[in-house]
Design a protein around this motif. Structure first.
Motif, PDB file in Angstrom:
ATOM      1  N   CYS A 141      16.152 -18.708  -8.131  1.00  0.00           N
ATOM      2  CA  CYS A 141      15.512 -18.825  -7.119  1.00  0.00           C
ATOM      3  C   CYS A 141      15.956 -20.040  -6.314  1.00  0.00           C
ATOM      4  N   ILE A 168      14.950 -14.974  -3.941  1.00  0.00           N
ATOM      5  CA  ILE A 168      15.328 -14.501  -5.307  1.00  0.00           C
ATOM      6  C   ILE A 168      16.362 -13.632  -5.479  1.00  0.00           C
ATOM      7  N   ASP A 188      10.668  -9.143 -12.109  1.00  0.00           N
ATOM      8  CA  ASP A 188      10.341 -10.418 -11.685  1.00  0.00           C
ATOM      9  C   ASP A 188       8.917 -10.601 -11.299  1.00  0.00           C
TER      10      ASP A 188
END
Length: 217
Positions: A141, A168, A188
């Motif tokens: 990230c 991301i 995620d």
């Protein structure tokens, strides 16, 4: 003072619901995202979709395979997507496989913007195995309070509250190395800070005022 209060309420309301044209990420119908596979989320572009007050946008995906074996290129239309509103998670399912001398390279990226309900944690998980080969996953990230970058591969990482935008990236290499490497799930999950009841009340008032102003126009 009245104009300041109204401006504050409208700012909060627009911050939470600014992406008026964006569908809910969990609505995969024809009037929502359009379908349950990754190509529909990619097609949303910068408009993205909304889940729990956060905007998820700019999905990109590539998967290439080189060498000899039974593994094949897997297009975005062959990747199913579950948008789980209860956990603020995206779950991507497909059959990514390499055998013999094959090497597969996967990249899945998207952005997260949460101006109203900040993100305070990141969690990723990959489901797969490497029989004689080597599987190298990596979740990162950048942006917001993520630094350059924050790595959260197969773990949960806390970050200072941030509205983003966050970038991301899920990347992995599937090196069969004479064996077999297989991946079926990429997940995620985002910890989205839920506002206090008083904040909900302010948002409700803000939305009511917006509706009132539209009717007056």
């Amino acid at each position: 003072m009245k104009s300041f209060g109204l401006g504050l309420i409208l700012t909060v309301a627009f911050g939470a619901f600014g992406a008026w044209g964006s569908p809910l990420c969990t609505d995969q119908s024809a009037t929502g995202v359009g379908g349950s596979t990754l190509n529909y989320y990619v097609a949303l572009g910068s408009g993205g979709c909304i889940m729990n007050g956060a905007l998820f946008s700019n999905f990109t995906y590539t998967y290439t395979v080189s060498g000899s074996g039974v593994g094949a290129q897997t297009p975005s239309s062959a990747v199913s997507v579950t948008a789980d509103g209860s956990t603020s998670a995206f779950i991507f399912n497909s059959t990514w496989i390499t055998t013999s001398t094959q090497v597969g390279t996967l990249s899945l990226t998207f952005n997260v913007s949460a101006p109203a309900y900040p993100v305070d944690s990141l969690r990723s998980s990959f489901t797969g195995f490497a029989g004689g080969g080597l599987l190298t996953p990596l979740a990162t990230c950048t942006g917001g309070t993520c630094g350059t970058p924050t790595t959260f591969t197969n773990t949960t990482v806390s970050i200072p509250n941030t509205g983003g935008p966050l970038a991301i990236t899920d990347a992995m290499t599937l090196n069969a190395n004479g064996g077999t490497v297989h991946v079926s799930v990429i997940s995620d999950q985002f910890g989205i800070v839920v506002p206090e009841p008083a904040t909900y009340g302010m948002l409700g008032v803000g939305m009511g005022l917006l509706a009132f102003l539209r009717r007056r126009k």
